[in-house]
Scaffold this motif. Structure first.
Motif, mmCIF file in Angstrom:
data_model
loop_
_atom_site.group_PDB
_atom_site.id
_atom_site.type_symbol
_atom_site.label_atom_id
_atom_site.label_comp_id
_atom_site.label_asym_id
_atom_site.label_seq_id
_atom_site.Cartn_x
_atom_site.Cartn_y
_atom_site.Cartn_z
ATOM 1 N N THR A 14 -6.509 -0.320 14.471
ATOM 2 C CA THR A 14 -5.354 -0.102 15.352
ATOM 3 C C THR A 14 -5.716 0.849 16.497
ATOM 4 O OG1 THR A 14 -3.877 -0.413 13.490
ATOM 5 C CG2 THR A 14 -2.950 0.704 15.415
ATOM 6 N N ASP B 60 3.113 2.128 12.659
ATOM 7 C CA ASP B 60 1.759 2.013 12.122
ATOM 8 C C ASP B 60 0.821 2.788 13.043
ATOM 9 O OD1 ASP B 60 -0.597 1.146 10.934
ATOM 10 O OD2 ASP B 60 -0.637 -0.713 12.109
ATOM 11 N N THR C 165 -2.244 -1.080 8.360
ATOM 12 C CA THR C 165 -1.746 -2.234 9.106
ATOM 13 C C THR C 165 -1.539 -3.421 8.165
ATOM 14 O OG1 THR C 165 -2.886 -1.473 11.089
ATOM 15 C CG2 THR C 165 -2.253 -3.802 11.032
HETATM 16 MG MG MG Z 1 -4.378 -0.219 11.510
#
Ligand code: MG
Ligand code: GTP
Length: 136
Positions: A56, A79, A38
């Motif tokens: 994430t 991502d 990320t």
């Molecule tokens: Mg991440």
């Protein structure tokens, strides 16, 4: 076709509707949790960085347009969450990807060793994609 209620899929459909580019590439970032996927994407797309670690959840994407030889090249970069529990969700988005960035943390031997565990996942995806293209 992804579910309409899926926010990531809905955003992708809106993004795909913007035809203002010469080439479009869908790329995915994969790799163990906390290797910096990320962070890399935020730096690349927004030139921003935060030292706080917010793992994430599921999947997200950013779009960046770059210029090469007077051509507008739109990069749609997904991502993915590195945590194992999101693997079913994230692998569903591998379909149609034109490239993968397989990341590890240069300070973590464990994340480097895990690269070999990610490769079979990618090879499985490549095989499924070929079968789809061949209509199998
Ligand atoms: Mg991440
Ligand atoms: N010092 C340093 N820290 C970094 C760098 N890149 C990322 N970090 C830090 O590493 C931690 C994890 O980064 P993330 O980018 O969230 O990791 P991730 O791979 O997206 O993790 P998941 O979303 O769980 O898969 C964060 O605290 C970041 O600030 C870097 O180049 N240098």
């Amino acid at each position: 076709m992804a579910l309409a209620r899926d926010p990531a899929a809905a955003a992708e459909q809106r993004d795909a509707a913007d035809q203002n580019f010469d080439y479009m590439f869908k790329l995915l970032i994969i790799g163990n949790s906390s290797v910096g996927k990320t962070s890399f994407l935020f730096r690349f797309a927004d030139d921003s960085f935060t030292s706080a670690f917010v793992s994430t959840v599921g999947i997200d994407f950013k779009v960046k347009t770059i210029y090469r030889s007077d051509k507008r090249v739109k990069l749609q970069i997904w991502d993915t969450a590195g945590q194992e529990r999101y693997r079913t969700i994230t692998t569903a988005y591998y379909r149609g990807a034109m490239g993968f960035l397989l990341m590890y943390d240069i300070t973590s031997q464990e994340s480097f060793c895990a690269v070999q565990d990610w490769l079979p996942v990618l090879r499985g995806q490549r095989q499924r994609q070929r079968q789809r293209e061949a209509g199998v």
